[in-house]
Design an enzyme around this catalytic site. Structure first.
Site, mmCIF file in Angstrom:
data_model
loop_
_atom_site.group_PDB
_atom_site.id
_atom_site.type_symbol
_atom_site.label_atom_id
_atom_site.label_comp_id
_atom_site.label_asym_id
_atom_site.label_seq_id
_atom_site.Cartn_x
_atom_site.Cartn_y
_atom_site.Cartn_z
ATOM 1 N N ARG A 179 24.793 70.435 31.873
ATOM 2 C CA ARG A 179 24.650 71.873 32.031
ATOM 3 C C ARG A 179 23.214 72.157 32.485
ATOM 4 O O ARG A 179 22.262 71.517 32.027
ATOM 5 C CB ARG A 179 24.925 72.617 30.719
ATOM 6 C CG ARG A 179 26.396 72.744 30.373
ATOM 7 C CD ARG A 179 27.153 73.667 31.333
ATOM 8 N NE ARG A 179 28.556 73.831 30.993
ATOM 9 C CZ ARG A 179 29.556 73.154 31.560
ATOM 10 N NH1 ARG A 179 29.322 72.238 32.493
ATOM 11 N NH2 ARG A 179 30.806 73.390 31.205
ATOM 12 N N GLU A 188 23.806 79.242 37.498
ATOM 13 C CA GLU A 188 24.585 79.003 38.716
ATOM 14 C C GLU A 188 25.633 80.094 38.921
ATOM 15 O O GLU A 188 26.086 80.680 37.926
ATOM 16 C CB GLU A 188 25.245 77.610 38.660
ATOM 17 C CG GLU A 188 26.241 77.413 37.519
ATOM 18 C CD GLU A 188 26.753 75.972 37.435
ATOM 19 O OE1 GLU A 188 25.931 75.022 37.494
ATOM 20 O OE2 GLU A 188 27.983 75.823 37.320
ATOM 21 N N HIS A 207 28.350 71.887 41.471
ATOM 22 C CA HIS A 207 29.185 71.698 40.274
ATOM 23 C C HIS A 207 30.538 71.063 40.639
ATOM 24 O O HIS A 207 31.601 71.670 40.438
ATOM 25 C CB HIS A 207 29.380 73.024 39.534
ATOM 26 C CG HIS A 207 29.665 72.846 38.065
ATOM 27 N ND1 HIS A 207 29.216 73.723 37.107
ATOM 28 C CD2 HIS A 207 30.350 71.889 37.395
ATOM 29 C CE1 HIS A 207 29.623 73.309 35.918
ATOM 30 N NE2 HIS A 207 30.304 72.195 36.065
#
Ligand code: DGY
Length: 323
Positions: free
Chosen positions: A242, A271, A289
């Site tokens: 993360r 993000e 991601h």
């Protein structure tokens, strides 16, 4: 008997949506845009289950004051630091996630980032596409090998272990492990790994540091300026966990001042916004991601959510209950 109403916050793979349609009364977000807090609040009062993803920031204010109609939050994803667990618990909600099914793909992506950054693949591709490649030469975009290097893994759960497996048996890397709890000796032995209790020591000894711990406030800035300072100038930081686990301003500084050799990042604090200071670093490989982004895994994640819902609505304990 009417089917439970389930609110799906993003589009899912077709096959899984079809299964949802068969088993439940689903409400889909056809726009596939991230929902705001108001939408989530409304969803909680109109459906029996909420099926969010990492893009749904469910802080305390996303939970209605009164008891919502929703009884279960069945998250599509293993990480759940975007959900305020205390609020869910206070309202007696069940929360589930989707472990296991994405471990291999996320580990594959950690290795992708290690290879891309150490072999300067991102820089090379940009150069070629920009028309800047002048041909082969002995000193062109020289990187580093993975083989035989030391990999420090922070968080030795399922994804950390799959990363260790690939690094150990694919590249003959030596594995160091930092983990909240003691890792079973037999598990360490499987990877020829050594547990290092002091994170400062692990980052100082590793050629690659790969993060596989949970996100959330407890781990915010776990990798800060001081720990980046401890890393070898030849070392790389890899983050598929993360964004908030890394102090990204300090990381950009470490990359710009050659305190470390490079970074491979698949996740970002806040993000999809990515700090300009990171975008400007040539020695950072930045991916949007993609850890779990294979057809097989994204379908398996959806089916895992469905298994949790089916168990819950049948009055059984869902297999992946986290609250
Ligand atoms: C997860 O599952 O937590 C990923 O980050 C999204 O796939």
């Amino acid at each position: 008997m009417s089917k439970p109403k389930v609110f799906v916050t993003r589009r899912w793979p077709d096959a899984v949506e079809a299964r949802l349609q068969h088993l439940f009364d689903p409400i889909f977000n056809d726009s596939d845009r991230p929902l705001g807090e108001m939408d989530l609040l409304q969803a909680m009062s109109h459906a029996d289950a909420l099926l969010p993803t990492v893009t749904d920031r469910m802080g305390a204010s996303a939970f209605p004051v009164e008891q919502p109609r929703v009884k279960i939050i069945a998250n599509y994803g293993v990480g759940f630091s975007h959900i305020d667990i205390a609020s869910a618990r206070n309202r007696g909600l069940v929360v589930t996630n989707t472990p296991d099914v994405l471990s291999e793909c996320t580990a594959d992506l950690a290795l992708t980032l290690m290879l891309m950054v150490a072999r300067r693949a991102g820089e090379g591709e940009r150069e070629l596409r920009n028309g800047g490649w002048t041909g082969w030469r002995p000193t062109h975009l020289v990187g580093q090998k993975l083989s035989g290097k030391i990999l420090g893994i922070v968080g030795f759960g399922r994804i950390g272990r799959e990363t260790a497996r690939r690094a150990r048996f694919g590249f003959g890397m030596t594995i160091l492990v930092h983990n909240r709890s003691k890792v079973d000796a037999a598990v360490l032995a499987e990877f020829g790994a050594r547990q290092v209790d002091d994170l400062d020591e692990l980052v100082g000894q590793s050629d690659f540091v790969s993060l596989h711990c949970p996100g959330g406030e407890a781990n915010r800035n776990l990798i800060d300026a001081k720990r980046l300072d401890r890393m070898k100038p030849t070392a790389y930081l890899i983050n598929t966990a993360r964004g908030e686990v890394v102090d990204e301003d300090a990381l950009a500084d470490a990359l710009n001042t050659a305190k470390i050799a490079g970074a491979g990042l698949d996740v970002f604090d806040g993000e999809p916004d990515v700090r300009a200071c990171l975008l400007d670093c040539p020695n950072a490989v930045l991916l949007p991601h993609l850890g779990s982004a294979t057809r097989e895994t994204r379908e398996a994640m959806g089916y895992r959510v469905i298994d949790n819902l089916v168990a819950y609505f049948a009055g059984d304990e869902p297999g992946d209950r986290v609250v």
